[in-house]
Design a protein around this motif. Structure first.
Motif, PDB file in Angstrom:
ATOM      1  N   LYS A 298       0.844  -1.191   0.000  1.00 29.22           N
ATOM      2  CA  LYS A 298       0.000   0.000   0.000  1.00 29.22           C
ATOM      3  C   LYS A 298       0.882   1.244   0.000  1.00 29.22           C
ATOM      4  O   LYS A 298       1.823   1.345   0.797  1.00 29.22           O
ATOM      5  N   HIS A 526      -7.475  14.323   2.068  1.00 26.31           N
ATOM      6  CA  HIS A 526      -6.621  13.171   2.377  1.00 26.31           C
ATOM      7  C   HIS A 526      -6.068  13.329   3.798  1.00 26.31           C
ATOM      8  O   HIS A 526      -4.865  13.330   4.022  1.00 26.31           O
ATOM      9  N   TYR A 530      -8.959   9.607   6.289  1.00 23.52           N
ATOM     10  CA  TYR A 530      -8.959   9.015   4.939  1.00 23.52           C
ATOM     11  C   TYR A 530      -7.846   7.986   4.810  1.00 23.52           C
ATOM     12  O   TYR A 530      -8.040   6.896   4.255  1.00 23.52           O
ATOM     13  N   TRP A 531      -6.676   8.329   5.335  1.00 28.25           N
ATOM     14  CA  TRP A 531      -5.531   7.417   5.284  1.00 28.25           C
ATOM     15  C   TRP A 531      -5.832   6.102   6.005  1.00 28.25           C
ATOM     16  O   TRP A 531      -5.582   5.011   5.477  1.00 28.25           O
ATOM     17  N   SER A 534      -8.620   4.065   4.155  1.00 21.55           N
ATOM     18  CA  SER A 534      -8.112   3.483   2.920  1.00 21.55           C
ATOM     19  C   SER A 534      -7.214   2.282   3.208  1.00 21.55           C
ATOM     20  O   SER A 534      -7.305   1.243   2.532  1.00 21.55           O
ATOM     21  N   GLN A 537      -9.408  -0.686   4.376  1.00 20.91           N
ATOM     22  CA  GLN A 537     -10.158  -1.272   3.266  1.00 20.91           C
ATOM     23  C   GLN A 537      -9.271  -2.208   2.448  1.00 20.91           C
ATOM     24  O   GLN A 537      -9.699  -3.303   2.053  1.00 20.91           O
ATOM     25  N   ASP A 538      -8.030  -1.790   2.214  1.00 23.40           N
ATOM     26  CA  ASP A 538      -7.106  -2.649   1.478  1.00 23.40           C
ATOM     27  C   ASP A 538      -6.713  -3.869   2.296  1.00 23.40           C
ATOM     28  O   ASP A 538      -6.492  -4.952   1.735  1.00 23.40           O
TER      29      ASP A 538
END
Length: 765
Positions: A298, A526, A530-531, A534, A537-538
């Protein structure tokens, strides 16, 4: 397969954990749903499997330090704790719903006496959902101040201990302390985890071997890691004596996060060069195949907490301090620098660049001021003291040369500056200069942009602040790629830095506003929430196939890893094979050569006497048909395996077949034109001469170009280029050009002679 009787075999490995006292109290296992201990797919470790899917979503955040502030009450003598609002571990919760439960595992920033640890543990778990890892003072110093700060931190910032007085050289006792501390962290995580439902997110370089301990205990644990420092190039990283152990530790995660592609690229290069692993992009996601598991990469820089910054910016004290600073430097351009006292922050280079600015642009004398706020050093040592001394000497020299009685071009603030005062300086500064020679992320530019934007809740601040900003940032910091409107500089080129500052100061208001708007839009969208969202989610996507494969733990110590195979794979056990072998009357046994009879890439290519003895015993059994199937030539295999008279050989991947040593060689293929060889050999030879470490293998059925001993990147690049070259040259020839693992092979398009197919051979009973 690892023995069940050795459930804690990591402690029995070749490296020795230091004899430090373990965490004194075992917490009760915290489970979100009732569960049972089960043996999944014959794994050698026990895993907790929930009996219901209705659990509350929970994230376990593991970091060196808990997001808490600690102090002892002067009256009662009891320890008091409260949340550290500036901690990243606490701020990342903004990316999740209020229903998400967070459990924190880490150390406290104070030393708790042994007789108080049980009470403190219970208090932290009940009131803050925190699990404390109590390290002894000796272990803490060797682990954090020793290995982390004096060995990993300099290395990851490209500093090698070339001389004894230039950094600390590798000390195995410090490494053992690092492993011991990581083991204690793993024990605490194991006490509270529900491995089927919980996601574990490990933060930063302090805990890079923790994933190995957790993966060994729970083969299907959902595990992510984010590195907040740079990751060095392979030429630097390969100097670390424990390089493989750390790489394998990280590869026991499902997802590994980096701030920039450069850091990720360096990590992938290390995996390729030191572990022989290849990576590929799968639908936009970079993945490494590691023993059947896909480890994803990531790339996303961390953001700031917008609410936290805006709340401080809206304080009346901040507004008052902002006006005070504006009055203090009225009529002057204010350049701001905020850095830790660290050799990598480039403070002295920044001051020298300002000195060059005044030398080159003499008209700026009396009109420009650099305010440099120096945060307290996070580590100690000779290098920090030297950096501090040089900073003060340079500032004094500049002020003596270019200053006056009522004007100092350099203002050093070397004290603990309150957050409101820092925010006021951010808001008042005309330009922000970040000149680090190497830094993982550095959020100073982000904070500067947000503070220059102001907040609607405080009209005084908004009215006094034009929504403009100018940034001069080092190209060696993690936030640089995301700030496309900043002026990027090489901090070592002080003339270029001076010119960049001058350009920033004379920039038009319109251009400053456009650059500011571009930056603010990115930073506000961002942020840290958000970090975190994200990344998680990954991580969820990376763990999606955990239960669609069968897993086995293999390896000892820090070399442990999980072998992940398809559900249809059946592991053959000795208990099953031996009785079946004895009962059958006809047995066909096929063995590979390289990697089976002899080690892969071994210089000694003929099998050992022990291997030959086993082969002879198998071949002498009349119920056995034993074949060696290899890509090697028939002459070499015949010589190496000559003692085994009844051994069958399929050479060059079956192009030539011989049933016994006294039989004639057979081929299942019709002969073809060999003129293509005269076209292929010159091409391969030219690439061999241009690529050190490559060779050509001349087979009767094919020509093979090997590049396994070449530089991994260059060899792979040359192989791809050769493939295109040969396909173009041989477009009208009856041959096949293909690329395999470290090879490019050219062989004829052949037709099989069906009358020679060996299933009907008389040797098959």
């Amino acid at each position: 397969m690892v023995s069940r009787s050795c459930a804690n075999f990591l402690d029995l490995s070749s490296w020795d954990l230091l004899d430090f006292p373990q965490t004194p109290r075992t917490l009760p296992r915290v489970m979100t749903v009732p569960g049972i201990i089960t043996d999944v797919d014959g794994d050698t470790t026990s895993e907790v499997t929930s009996t219901s899917g209705g659990s509350r979503e929970r994230k376990i955040i593991v970091a060196n330090m808990l997001p808490l502030q600690s102090k002892r009450d002067a009256e009662t003598g009891k320890w008091c704790f409260n949340w550290d609002e500036d901690s990243l571990q606490l701020q990342l919760r903004d990316g999740f719903s209020s229903e998400t439960e967070f459990l924190y595992v880490g150390s406290l920033n104070v030393d708790i006496e042994t007789n108080e640890q049980e009470e403190v543990s219970q208090k932290l778990l009940e009131e803050f959902n925190c699990v404390a890892t109590f390290l002894s003072q000796e272990l803490q110093e060797m682990f954090y101040l020793g290995f982390c700060k004096h060995q990993l931190w300099p290395l990851f910032h490209y500093m090698l201990p070339m001389f004894p007085d230039h950094g600390d050289r590798f000390d195995r006792r410090l490494w053992q302390a690092y492993v011991s501390a990581n083991k204690i962290f793993s024990d605490r995580v194991m006490e509270v985890i529900n491995p089927e439902d919980d996601y574990v997110w490990i933060q930063d370089y302090h805990l890079m071997v923790l994933p190995t301990f957790l993966r060994k205990r729970f083969n299907r644990i959902k595990l992510g890691f984010f590195l907040h420092s740079p990751f060095p190039s392979s030429e630097i990283y390969r100097t670390l004596p424990v390089r493989d152990e750390i790489l394998r530790g990280l590869l026991n995660c499902d997802l590994i996060g980096f701030h920039t592609f450069d850091y990720a690229r360096h990590f992938l290069s290390c995996c390729s060069r030191m572990l022989g692993l290849d990576y590929e992009s799968k639908r936009g996601h970079i993945g490494l195949d590691y023993f059947g598991r896909t480890v994803y990469i990531k790339i996303l820089p961390v953001g700031v907490h917008m609410g936290r910054l805006e709340s401080v910016l809206s304080l009346d004290s901040t507004a008052a301090k902002t006006k005070e600073i504006q009055e203090q430097f009225k009529g002057k351009k204010l350049v701001l620098g905020i850095d830790d006292m660290d050799i990598f922050k480039g403070i002295s280079l920044k001051l020298i660049a300002m000195e060059h600015l005044f030398e080159t642009y003499w008209h700026l004398k009396g009109k420009v001021v650099l305010v440099q706020i120096v945060n307290p050093a996070r580590s100690s040592g000779k290098d920090v003291e030297e950096a501090k001394r040089e900073t003060y000497e340079t500032a004094r020299r500049i002020n003596e040369r270019y200053g006056t009685s009522d004007y100092k071009p350099i203002v050093l603030i070397d004290r603990l500056v309150p957050r409101s005062e820092k925010t006021a300086y951010y808001a008042a500064a005309d330009c922000c200069l970040v000149n680090a020679v190497r830094d993982g992320m550095n959020l100073v530019p982000y904070k500067y942009i947000v503070c220059r934007q102001g907040t609607r809740s405080n009209k005084a601040v908004v009215e006094s602040l034009p929504r403009t900003s100018t940034l001069v940032v080092s190209e060696f910091i993690g936030c640089s790629p995301s700030l496309s409107g900043a002026i990027r500089v090489n901090p070592w080129d002080v003339d270029a830095v001076a010119e960049a500052v001058n350009s920033a100061l004379k920039m038009s208001e319109t251009e400053k506003q456009l650059r500011h708007e571009k930056h603010y839009h990115y930073i506000s969208t961002h942020d840290v929430g958000y970090w975190a969202k994200s990344f998680m989610q990954d991580l969820e996507r990376a763990c999606r196939d955990h239960y669609s494969k069968r897993c086995w733990g293999i390896g000892f110590g820090l070399g442990f890893r999980v072998l992940s195979l398809s559900p249809s794979f059946r592991k053959l056990s000795v208990e099953h094979i031996v009785p079946v072998y004895r009962k059958t009357q006809r047995r066909a046994i096929f063995l590979d050569y390289d990697g089976t009879l002899v080690p892969e890439s071994s210089i000694v290519q003929d099998p050992s006497n022990e291997v030959v003895s086993v082969l002879k015993a198998l071949c002498e059994d009349p119920n056995n048909t034993v074949f060696i199937v290899s890509g090697r030539g028939r002459e070499s295999l015949s010589n190496w395996l000559s003692p085994c008279e009844n051994l069958g050989i399929a050479a060059e991947h079956g192009y030539f077949i011989r049933w016994k040593s006294k039989d004639e060689w057979e081929t299942c293929y019709s002969p073809t034109d060999t003129e293509w060889r005269s076209m292929v050999e010159p091409v391969m030879r030219s690439y061999m001469e241009a690529t050190d470490g490559t060779s050509i293998e001349f087979k009767e059925s094919a020509l093979v170009w090997h590049h396994q001993d070449a530089d991994p990147d260059f060899g792979s690049c040359q192989a791809k280029e050769m493939l295109d070259h040969l396909e173009s040259v041989l477009a009208n020839e009856p041959v096949v050009v293909k690329r395999g693992q470290h090879i490019v092979e050219v062989k004829p398009q052949v037709s099989i002679k069906t009358e020679n197919l060996f299933p009907f051979h008389p040797h098959i009973r």
